[in-house]
Design an enzyme around this catalytic site. Sequence first.
Site: not given
Length: 404
Positions: A11-12, A100, A129, A131, A185, A196, A200, A297
């Site tokens: 995706t990324v 991460k 993401g 930000i 997921e 997660d 972070k 995203g």
Amino acid sequence: MTDIAVLGYGTVGSGVVEVIDKNSKSIGMKAGDEIRIKYVLDLRDFPGDRVESVLVHDFDVILSDPSVRIVVEVMGGVEPAYTFVKKSLLAGKSVCTSNKELVAKHGPELISIARKKGINFLFEASVGGAIPVIRPINSSLTADAILQIKGILNGTTNYILTQMADEGWEFDKALETAQKLGYAERDPEADIEGYDACRKIAILSSLAYGRNVDFEKIYTEGISKITATDICYAKKLGCAVKLLASSEYDDGKYYAMVAPFLVRSTHPLYSVNGVYNAIFVNGESIGDVMFYGSGAGKLPTACAVVADVVDAAKHLDKHIYTFWSEEDLELTGIENATRSFFVRMSGKPEEQKDRIEAAFAGAQMLTVDEDPDGFGFVTGPVTEKEFNERLKDLTGVKGRIRFE
Ligand code: HSE
């Protein structure tokens, strides 16, 4: 021309290729040089795809090509990402990552290698993401002593909690919908159990306080036990339930935790809904600063990665100093933290009122139509330790949520 390689075409990774293709002219102008994707590494084949001509299956092709100056790691997970990233840095290639797990586990070591090699290990996309939060903590906010970081750092859980509040759904239905929409997921454990968000906050806290915050030592509680009925009580209390990740420096001690909290409507994090993230930083002199935006995203995350690529291209032979010592920061347990709690009980309030009053003097009792066989109460401020001890005197406890 600056040649780069992208590790992982998920995706990324596909977002990174898309962003570079779409904005190549302006990215080149901002980087001071054209950025060219020389390789994309993936185990799979992509016949007919734009990356077909640059696709490789063997990492050594990238490692042994001296023209590749920047490696983008967007594979996720610790291995083989760690091995590939470490080898890339040791070979004098800067690395930009959104990973991460990798940053929380090996960040200080990888930064230290980059420093010794005079190159860069950049990871803006690993938290929040799109930000910008890592760069501000590393530059704009460095003049002040950071006292607190608090945020909604996980889009999946924020989406689930928002849907539960807006639609009255149970947790399972909200999770299923999040999975259908690609927000969660297939194995949602890392998100819903708070792991997660924990990684972070460990990354942000390590950068803010300068020493390594070991994510495995952070008290972490997820949202999988939050029910639709809890949300009804939250609404009656004028609150939203949010998964908050926080760390704090107070009187020589550092604290960190991840857990669902009741957030009052006057709090800036109350109206952060859906997949959005927000991070609230408090400094001794600056007061409060808040960052808000798309926390996950494909394209938002890819943009953060590519912005790091631009920075790396501007500093090909110059390390951008990041202070994150390998020395561990000692965290103090949360048992002395003082706050109010909401407690859910089974049974009738009249039957338990006296015992509750004896355990938590001044507790406010409440009921909601959606919970005909139970009730709730709100305690006054109490330490975690006292709360847990006093709760043992009660029977029929169904759950509890802390107040922010
Ligand atoms: N699963 C993560 C989230 C993705 O929902 O925030 C971005 O790190």
